[in-house]
Every structure is written in C-alpha cells, then in structure tokens.
Design an enzyme around this catalytic site. Structure first.
Site, PDB file in Angstrom:
ATOM      1  N   SER A 182     -16.427  49.465  81.857  1.00 13.26           N
ATOM      2  CA  SER A 182     -17.338  49.944  80.808  1.00 13.26           C
ATOM      3  C   SER A 182     -18.226  51.074  81.316  1.00 13.26           C
ATOM      4  CB  SER A 182     -18.219  48.778  80.337  1.00 13.26           C
ATOM      5  OG  SER A 182     -18.756  48.089  81.462  1.00 13.26           O
ATOM      6  N   ARG A 183     -18.390  51.147  82.654  1.00 11.54           N
ATOM      7  CA  ARG A 183     -19.285  52.162  83.230  1.00 11.54           C
ATOM      8  C   ARG A 183     -18.976  52.349  84.715  1.00 11.54           C
ATOM      9  NH1 ARG A 183     -23.834  48.804  85.100  1.00 11.54           N
ATOM     10  NH2 ARG A 183     -23.433  46.693  84.378  1.00 11.54           N
ATOM     11  N   VAL A 202     -15.918  37.447  84.772  1.00 12.95           N
ATOM     12  CA  VAL A 202     -14.933  37.171  85.830  1.00 12.95           C
ATOM     13  C   VAL A 202     -15.446  36.188  86.879  1.00 12.95           C
ATOM     14  CG1 VAL A 202     -13.695  39.360  85.514  1.00 12.95           C
ATOM     15  CG2 VAL A 202     -15.536  39.218  87.214  1.00 12.95           C
ATOM     16  N   ASN A 242     -12.397  45.613  90.241  1.00 18.88           N
ATOM     17  CA  ASN A 242     -13.522  46.535  90.463  1.00 18.88           C
ATOM     18  C   ASN A 242     -14.876  45.940  90.098  1.00 18.88           C
ATOM     19  OD1 ASN A 242     -14.848  49.390  90.486  1.00 18.88           O
ATOM     20  ND2 ASN A 242     -15.188  48.625  88.404  1.00 18.88           N
ATOM     21  N   SER A 254     -15.968  47.880  99.882  1.00 14.64           N
ATOM     22  CA  SER A 254     -17.076  48.800 100.142  1.00 14.64           C
ATOM     23  C   SER A 254     -17.114  49.060 101.645  1.00 14.64           C
ATOM     24  CB  SER A 254     -18.397  48.160  99.714  1.00 14.64           C
ATOM     25  OG  SER A 254     -19.497  48.863 100.285  1.00 14.64           O
ATOM     26  N   TYR A 270     -23.125  40.201  99.555  1.00 15.06           N
ATOM     27  CA  TYR A 270     -22.248  41.313  99.140  1.00 15.06           C
ATOM     28  C   TYR A 270     -21.295  41.709 100.267  1.00 15.06           C
ATOM     29  CZ  TYR A 270     -21.263  45.996  97.113  1.00 15.06           C
ATOM     30  OH  TYR A 270     -20.673  47.126  96.594  1.00 15.06           O
ATOM     31  N   VAL A 271     -21.816  41.782 101.488  1.00 15.99           N
ATOM     32  CA  VAL A 271     -20.994  42.146 102.647  1.00 15.99           C
ATOM     33  C   VAL A 271     -19.909  41.091 102.869  1.00 15.99           C
ATOM     34  CG1 VAL A 271     -21.000  42.404 105.162  1.00 15.99           C
ATOM     35  CG2 VAL A 271     -22.769  43.534 103.791  1.00 15.99           C
ATOM     36  N   LYS A 324     -17.310  41.543 100.182  1.00 16.06           N
ATOM     37  CA  LYS A 324     -16.499  42.772 100.336  1.00 16.06           C
ATOM     38  C   LYS A 324     -15.584  42.675 101.547  1.00 16.06           C
ATOM     39  CE  LYS A 324     -17.904  45.007  96.709  1.00 16.06           C
ATOM     40  NZ  LYS A 324     -16.974  45.170  95.583  1.00 16.06           N
TER      41      LYS A 324
END
Ligand code: NAP
Length: 244
Positions: free
Chosen positions: A10-11, A60, A86, A138, A151-152, A155
C-alpha cells in the site's frame, strides 16, 4: 500472466515493488492491513496503465489470515508464482525496556508471516514447477543495531529461513532469496535532523540514501527467469554500507 503477491504494498518500498512488477507484466496483488484507500490507489494506477492488479487485506501477524490471504489472491488473480514478503513493522527500544508484546509483534509480522505465507504459497509453486520467494530483510539483520533487538532478530531470522527454504525447494523451479535494503529515502529520512542525516550518510560509501525503485529493481530481477540460478542469497542494496 503470472501473479505476484507483494505484502505491504500500500506504501513505501512495497508500493514501488508492486508498480515495477506490474510494469514488467506481472498481475499484482496489492496487499495492506489498514491502508485500504492507498492500496486501492496503487491498484487503480496499475490497472489504468494497462496492467492487472487487485487489492487484498490481511493481518500477516495472524497465521490463519496468511493462509486465507493466499486463497484470496488465488481466487482473484490466480495462484501466486511470486511472493515478496515485504510487510514489516518496528517497535524500537533497548532490550531492558522491551516489552514482551513489542518483541512478539515484530517477530510475528516480520518473520513468522514469511514462514506462514511461504508455506501456503509453495503448494501452488510446486504444482506449477515455478516459484520465486523474496524475503525483504535489512542490513541490520547482517550487522545488528542498537535499540532494535526484535527487528534485528526477525531480519536475521529471515536470512536463515531463506537459506533453509532455498535448499528444500531447489530443483523444483523455485528460488528463495533475501534482499537487505540499507537506508532508503522515506518520510523518515526526509525528516531527519541535519546532523543525524550527516552521521548516517558518513557510514554509506555512496554518500546518499537509496531509492525505493533501486530495491524494486533487484526484486524484479530476482523474480524473473534470468535469475533462475541465484538461490539462497542475501543481496544488500545499501550503497556499499555492508561489505561481506
Ligand atoms: P512502510 O512504509 O512502513 O510500510 C509497511 C507496509 O507493511 C504497509 O503496507 C503496511 O500496511 C504493511 N503492514 C504493516 N503491518 C502489517 C501487518 N500486521 N499485516 C499486514 N501488513 C502490514 O515500510 P517500508 O519502510 O516501505 O519497509 C518495507 C520493508 O522493507 C519492511 O520489511 C522493512 O523492514 C524493510 N526495510 C525498509 C528500509 C527502509 O529504509 N525503509 C530499510 C531496510 C529494510 P498498511 O499500509 O495497511 O499499514
């Protein structure tokens, strides 16, 4: 016409990927969780330009919703031959301050979703004897970062998931690769204070932030027939920030 599902299109980076893949001739499922109007805009622009796109909604972070999402895409555009994992979120803070919910939400959305969606999409890919899964990781998944343990970990986990799935389905016409963007121009980089901006730029040999279209170009290449012999790799798009 083959079908691509780009989660979180969407963005941001996902939008750029959806537009590029549509221009390359893919039927694109433009996926979102909350931004219905922006997703409709992306799909309408693709259809107006002579491409084929439909919007699909799913959280998701929910395993059942992932299975339903693949069914919805298959119903509207056909079984996806390309899945780009993504969609992603951040909940940044230091480990000592990180709440269980912040850890779990980031792991569910950024890592477990890729497992659940891949599992559902792989069945159609195996039947078609063609498939591409591209996980958007990332550079911090390669090098770590302060304040982003959740997050790390997610990823870096995506990089491991990529290698495991690449080995399981190699030889069936399916490749699984990861793309690791560095600092990409976004609302966030635009609003950075000048000194912080300079600090970030000093770590990038190219001395500029990347463009969403530069990440989309790599995704488009990995999605194509010409990339059939590239499997299990993690490719950084970061102006040379991380060299391995
Ligand atoms: P963004 O602009 O924040 O967009 C996030 C997208 O993910 C939106 O489409 C959003 O949908 C969707 N999303 C979020 N939570 C979801 C959920 N629970 N279920 C379904 N969809 C969900 O993100 P971005 O900056 O373009 O980043 C895209 C990917 O690249 C992420 O995986 C990110 O980690 C990675 N990345 C980005 C950068 C960068 O510099 N931007 C650098 C390295 C890696 P709604 O619009 O409906 O909320």
């Amino acid at each position: 016409m083959k079908t691509a599902l780009v989660t979180g299109s969407s963005r941001g980076l996902g939008r750029s990927m959806a537009e590029r893949l549509a221009a390359d001739g893919w039927a694109v499922a433009v996926h979102y969780v909350a931004s219905a109007a922006p997703a409709e805009e992306v799909a309408a622009a693709i259809n107006a330009a002579g491409g084929r796109a439909a919007t699909v909604q799913a959280d998701v972070a929910d395993a059942d919703a992932c299975a339903q999402l693949i069914k919805d895409v298959t119903g509207s555009l056909g079984a996806p031959s390309l899945l780009v994992n993504n969609a992603g979120i951040t909940r940044d803070t230091l480990v000592l301050r990180m709440k269980e919910a912040d850890w779990q939400a980031v792991l569910d959305t950024n890592l477990s979703a890729a497992f659940h969606l891949s599992k559902s999409a792989l069945r159609g890919m195996l039947r078609a004897e063609f498939g591409r899964i591209i996980n958007i990781s990332s550079v911090v998944g390669l090098m770590g970062n302060v304040g982003q343990a959740n997050y790390v970990a997610a990823k870096a986990g995506l990089i491991g998931l990529t290698k495991a799935m690449a080995q399981e389905y190699a030889g069936k016409g399916i490749t699984v690769n990861a793309v690791a963007p560095g600092f990409i121009e976004s609302d966030m980089t635009e609003s950075l204070a000048e000194d912080l901006r300079e600090q970030y730029l000093s770590r990038i040999p190219a001395r500029r932030f990347g463009r969403a279209s530069e990440v989309a170009s790599l995704v488009a290449f990995l999605a194509g027939e010409e990339a059939a012999y590239i499997n299990g790799q993690t490719i950084a798009v970061d102006g040379g920030m991380v060299m391995r």
